[in-house]
Scaffold this active site. Structure first.
Site, short mmCIF file in Angstrom:
data_model
loop_
_atom_site.label_atom_id
_atom_site.label_comp_id
_atom_site.label_asym_id
_atom_site.label_seq_id
_atom_site.Cartn_x
_atom_site.Cartn_y
_atom_site.Cartn_z
N ARG A 136 22.17 27.25 0.18
CA ARG A 136 22.65 26.76 -1.12
C ARG A 136 22.10 25.36 -1.44
O ARG A 136 22.00 24.99 -2.60
CB ARG A 136 24.19 26.71 -1.13
CG ARG A 136 24.86 28.07 -1.01
CD ARG A 136 25.20 28.64 -2.37
NE ARG A 136 25.80 29.96 -2.27
CZ ARG A 136 27.09 30.22 -2.50
NH1 ARG A 136 27.90 29.24 -2.81
NH2 ARG A 136 27.54 31.45 -2.42
N ASP A 192 37.39 25.98 -14.12
CA ASP A 192 36.58 26.03 -12.91
C ASP A 192 36.33 24.61 -12.44
O ASP A 192 36.42 23.66 -13.22
CB ASP A 192 35.25 26.75 -13.17
CG ASP A 192 34.62 27.26 -11.87
OD1 ASP A 192 34.94 28.38 -11.46
OD2 ASP A 192 33.83 26.51 -11.26
#
Lengths: 130, 279
Positions: free
Chosen positions: B34, B141
């Site tokens: 990532r 979020d």
């Protein structure tokens, strides 16, 4: 559960067939709509699912869907177009002709699996039966 | 190529401090995969050098990017199918029968790139019992980057292939070049806002339905318990909570009870606990 993959590309038949086999289907293949109709006619029991390309020689996917929908003995087959045709009007046309779902190429294995989930086509695996 | 123990521990502590998400040993590959793109964008050959730079200089934008890269997840439309069938066939009709103001509020608490709240909006649109109702969806979020994408309401072909029924695609989207754009009738129902579930919730009003799916699995037990307790405080007494298939409230916050609904289950505040909800 049984599935019929109708596509003039052998590579694409292999890709779709492999994903369906992994999902627990027994898979048959045809290279165009007429060959698929012949296969359906030969068998007493129709498959649960047909994945159909749009553009093929001899008989295209839309003609095949229309023909299958006109035959009561094949009413139980779930029809999913799997095609590069991505115009909104094409999707509407396929649904109007009787396709249940529509998956646009290119797609991932997950995307095809999610379409099977949507259609409630989840074959039992050996693990489920244990 | 593998991330050093020091770099992994730095990232692990940073992510836990900012999001309470626990990266267990064994997740080194996840951190490396990532962060590699972020490292290269910042001019580093590998993740170790990038993380060393972050730990020395502690640039706030860089640290935020690391947390976001490790806390955002793949998502699909109508994920798992059954919860949305339950929402349409069981939960929405039950709430509609209980409300006189023809108004419902839904919170999608970890909305990622928007597929979940928009799926809820499409489901509300397709629920006959809610015809003419106002359904407001708050979508939150941790990641500003995800919220920017979600607000745009535009998705690639590969993204709409993921779980979107063809009939919903042609009804609720319009082709926009190579992408698909959600119609205003759907986007107008959803408001996006940044929110960290670990911190105290800002004033949000109360909700009839909360989607908190596939989020709690990332947190440690005390954090799960705290989040579920605070969700109770923003939930209507007869509200419905949806969790992911691998999540449950049992042994975490027993003020919730699991109720079978359709082919899945929802969680509701136990009758005797409803009086404790402060309103």
């Amino acid at each position: 559960m049984r599935a019929l993959v109708v596509d003039d590309s052998r590579a694409m038949r292999r890709i779709v067939g492999r994903i369906l086999t992994d999902a627990g289907f027994e898979v048959q293949e045809a290279g165009h709509g007429q060959e698929a109709l012949d296969l359906l006619t030969e068998h007493d029991t129709p498959p649960d699912l047909a994945c159909i390309d749009w553009n093929m020689p001899v008989m295209d996917g839309l003609e095949f869907v229309t023909e299958v929908r006109s035959r009561p003995e094949w009413r139980s087959i779930t029809l999913m177009m799997v095609t590069t045709e991505s115009e909104q009007s094409r999707i509407v046309r396929a649904l109007a002709a009787g396709a249940h779902e529509y998956l646009i190429k290119p797609f991932t294995a997950d995307a095809l699996q999610e379409k099977l989930d949507l259609l409630g086509l989840v074959p039992l695996t050996a693990g489920d039966l244990a | 190529m593998s991330i050093s123990r020091d770099a992994f521990n730095f990232v692990r502590e940073l992510v836990h401090a900012e999001s309470a998400i626990v990266l267990e040993p064994g997740k080194e590959y996840l951190v490396e995969s990532r962060l590699l793109q972020l490292a290269r964008q910042a001019g580093h050959d590998g993740v170790d050098g990038y993380v060393a730079h972050l730990s020395e200089r502690r640039p706030s934008a860089g640290l935020r990017q690391v947390v976001e890269a490790l806390t955002t997840n793949e998502t699909s439309w109508f994920r798992d199918v059954d919860p949305f069938n339950t929402l349409k066939n069981t939960v929405f009709p039950a709430l509609a029968a209980n409300r006189t103001d023809r108004r419902l509020r839904v919170w999608a608490a970890a909305c990622s790139s928007g597929q979940e709240p928009y799926s809820i909006a499409m489901t509300a649109n397709d629920t006959p019992a809610l015809a003419g109702w106002k359904v407001e969806i708050l979508a939150t979020d941790l990641s500003e980057e995800m919220l920017t994408k979600a607000r745009a309401g535009e998705y690639s072909q590969l993204e709409v292939n993921r779980g979107m029924p063809a009939s919903s695609l042609v009804r609720h989207f319009t082709r926009s070049g190579l992408n698909w754009r959600l119609n205003p009738a759907i986007t107008q129902q959803v408001t996006f806002r940044q929110l960290n579930l670990v911190r105290p919730f800002p004033p949000m009003g109360r909700f009839d339905v909360v989607f908190l799916r596939n989020v709690l699995i990332y947190f440690d037990l005390p954090t799960k318990r705290d989040i579920l307790r605070r969700v109770r405080q923003v939930m209507a007494p007869d509200g419905h909570l949806f969790l992911g298939a691998a999540e449950m409230t049992m042994g975490v916050d027993d003020a919730w009870e699991r109720v079978p609904a359709g082919r899945s289950s929802v969680y509701r505040i136990r009758e005797e606990q409803r009086a404790c909800v402060p309103w």
